[in-house]
Design a protein around this motif. Structure first.
Motif, mmCIF file in Angstrom:
data_model
loop_
_atom_site.group_PDB
_atom_site.id
_atom_site.type_symbol
_atom_site.label_atom_id
_atom_site.label_comp_id
_atom_site.label_asym_id
_atom_site.label_seq_id
_atom_site.Cartn_x
_atom_site.Cartn_y
_atom_site.Cartn_z
ATOM 1 N N PHE A 86 2.887 50.268 45.361
ATOM 2 C CA PHE A 86 2.792 49.531 44.116
ATOM 3 C C PHE A 86 4.074 48.756 43.827
ATOM 4 O O PHE A 86 5.184 49.242 44.102
ATOM 5 C CB PHE A 86 2.537 50.489 42.943
ATOM 6 N N GLY A 87 3.915 47.580 43.243
ATOM 7 C CA GLY A 87 5.053 46.896 42.655
ATOM 8 C C GLY A 87 5.412 47.557 41.331
ATOM 9 O O GLY A 87 4.678 48.411 40.820
ATOM 10 N N LYS A 88 6.544 47.147 40.779
ATOM 11 C CA LYS A 88 7.004 47.766 39.538
ATOM 12 C C LYS A 88 6.299 47.211 38.316
ATOM 13 O O LYS A 88 6.464 47.740 37.212
ATOM 14 C CB LYS A 88 8.519 47.602 39.415
ATOM 15 N N LYS B 50 -0.894 54.611 29.080
ATOM 16 C CA LYS B 50 -2.232 54.852 29.643
ATOM 17 C C LYS B 50 -2.197 54.783 31.159
ATOM 18 O O LYS B 50 -1.185 54.431 31.760
ATOM 19 C CB LYS B 50 -3.231 53.828 29.090
ATOM 20 N N SER B 51 -3.310 55.097 31.776
ATOM 21 C CA SER B 51 -3.370 55.072 33.236
ATOM 22 C C SER B 51 -3.721 53.677 33.741
ATOM 23 O O SER B 51 -4.334 52.880 33.023
ATOM 24 C CB SER B 51 -4.393 56.089 33.741
ATOM 25 N N PRO B 52 -3.332 53.356 34.962
ATOM 26 C CA PRO B 52 -3.688 52.060 35.548
ATOM 27 C C PRO B 52 -5.200 51.924 35.702
ATOM 28 O O PRO B 52 -5.891 52.865 36.088
ATOM 29 C CB PRO B 52 -2.996 52.100 36.917
ATOM 30 N N TYR C 33 -3.949 46.017 39.090
ATOM 31 C CA TYR C 33 -4.253 46.996 38.061
ATOM 32 C C TYR C 33 -3.639 46.542 36.736
ATOM 33 O O TYR C 33 -2.558 45.948 36.717
ATOM 34 C CB TYR C 33 -3.677 48.367 38.411
ATOM 35 N N LEU D 70 -8.163 49.467 37.418
ATOM 36 C CA LEU D 70 -8.394 48.443 38.431
ATOM 37 C C LEU D 70 -9.044 47.207 37.818
ATOM 38 O O LEU D 70 -10.048 47.301 37.107
ATOM 39 C CB LEU D 70 -9.287 48.989 39.543
ATOM 40 N N PHE E 139 -4.624 44.746 45.518
ATOM 41 C CA PHE E 139 -5.245 45.162 44.261
ATOM 42 C C PHE E 139 -4.370 44.752 43.075
ATOM 43 O O PHE E 139 -3.150 44.740 43.164
ATOM 44 C CB PHE E 139 -5.421 46.688 44.233
ATOM 45 N N LEU F 92 0.040 45.647 37.507
ATOM 46 C CA LEU F 92 0.591 46.222 38.735
ATOM 47 C C LEU F 92 -0.104 45.629 39.946
ATOM 48 O O LEU F 92 -1.343 45.611 40.011
ATOM 49 C CB LEU F 92 0.399 47.740 38.744
ATOM 50 N N GLN G 76 -2.270 48.080 33.067
ATOM 51 C CA GLN G 76 -1.842 49.335 32.471
ATOM 52 C C GLN G 76 -1.322 49.083 31.064
ATOM 53 O O GLN G 76 -0.319 48.391 30.873
ATOM 54 C CB GLN G 76 -0.772 50.013 33.322
ATOM 55 N N LEU H 108 -1.406 53.365 49.080
ATOM 56 C CA LEU H 108 -1.028 52.103 48.453
ATOM 57 C C LEU H 108 0.456 52.116 48.097
ATOM 58 O O LEU H 108 0.995 53.159 47.733
ATOM 59 C CB LEU H 108 -1.831 51.866 47.180
#
Lengths: 110, 112
Positions: A100-102, A42-44, A36, A46, A34, A88, A38, A98
């Protein structure tokens, strides 16, 4: 420990250019991938999901997956200043979770 | 995501206080998640739940507890807050679309 690696950036591109964001992952058994977006504070959100090797296109966005190389990328065509955000990469890590990468910060200059 | 709400949106508290962050969803999704996000460290999974009786620890559960009071609500508690728990906290839901998660608006927590 399952890992997802991204270049932190920032990646700077001029408006109208193609932005290329990359991600590598450690778990060969991962099946779902996936991207994302951001915005700061704010929120991630998709953008894309991809499950099979190859390319998947959605508007200006193309996700590319190469499971043999454990590599997934996101291309943004005709980049706009509004695309400036942190992107992300996320990879399923079993049990419907999931990793997540940084994130990679993208800056699109007018 | 409009399906997920989080309260409060911002909270400032002091070291040692008990804090509860709440997450609610309107669509009856089974899977719910709590993450924290710190600058430079990305999103890290704290706890996740697949139904009211199925709660699991994530990568960084120490110092946190959760409760799934109903299918629609998943709360995160900090029993005794400490400054290094200052972070952005996100709740997420999985709509059952092959591990796809959608995030709530987040709670900014500051522990002084």
């Amino acid at each position: 420990q399952k890992e997802v690696e991204q270049n932190s950036g920032p990646l700077s591109v001029p408006e109208g250019a193609i932005a290329s964001l990359n991600c590598t992952y450690s778990d060969r058994g991962s099946q779902s991938f996936f991207w994302y977006r951001q915005y700061s504070g704010k929120s991630p959100e998709l953008i894309m999901s991809i499950y099979s090797n190859g390319d998947k296109e959605d508007g200006r966005f193309t996700a590319q997956l190469n499971k043999a190389s454990q590599y997934v990328s996101l291309l943004i065509r005709d980049s706009q200043p509004s695309d400036s955000a942190t992107y992300l990469c996320a990879v399923n890590s079993g049990y419907s979770t999931l990793t997540f990468g940084k994130g990679t910060m993208l800056l699109v200059s007018p | 995501d409009a399906d997920v709400t989080q309260t409060p949106r911002n909270r400032i508290t002091k070291t040692g206080k008990r804090i509860m962050l709440e997450c609610s969803q309107t669509k009856g999704h089974d899977r719910m998640y709590w993450y924290r996000q710190d600058p430079g460290l990305g999103l890290r999974l704290i706890y996740y739940s697949f139904d009211v009786k199925d709660i699991n620890k994530g990568e960084i559960s120490d110092g946190y507890s959760v409760s799934r009071q109903a299918q629609a609500k998943f709360s995160l508690s900090l029993e005794s807050a400490i400054p290094n728990q200052t972070a952005l906290y996100f709740c997420a839901i999985d709509r059952g679309e092959t591990d796809t998660q959608y995030f709530g608006p987040g709670t900014r927590l500051t522990v002084l």
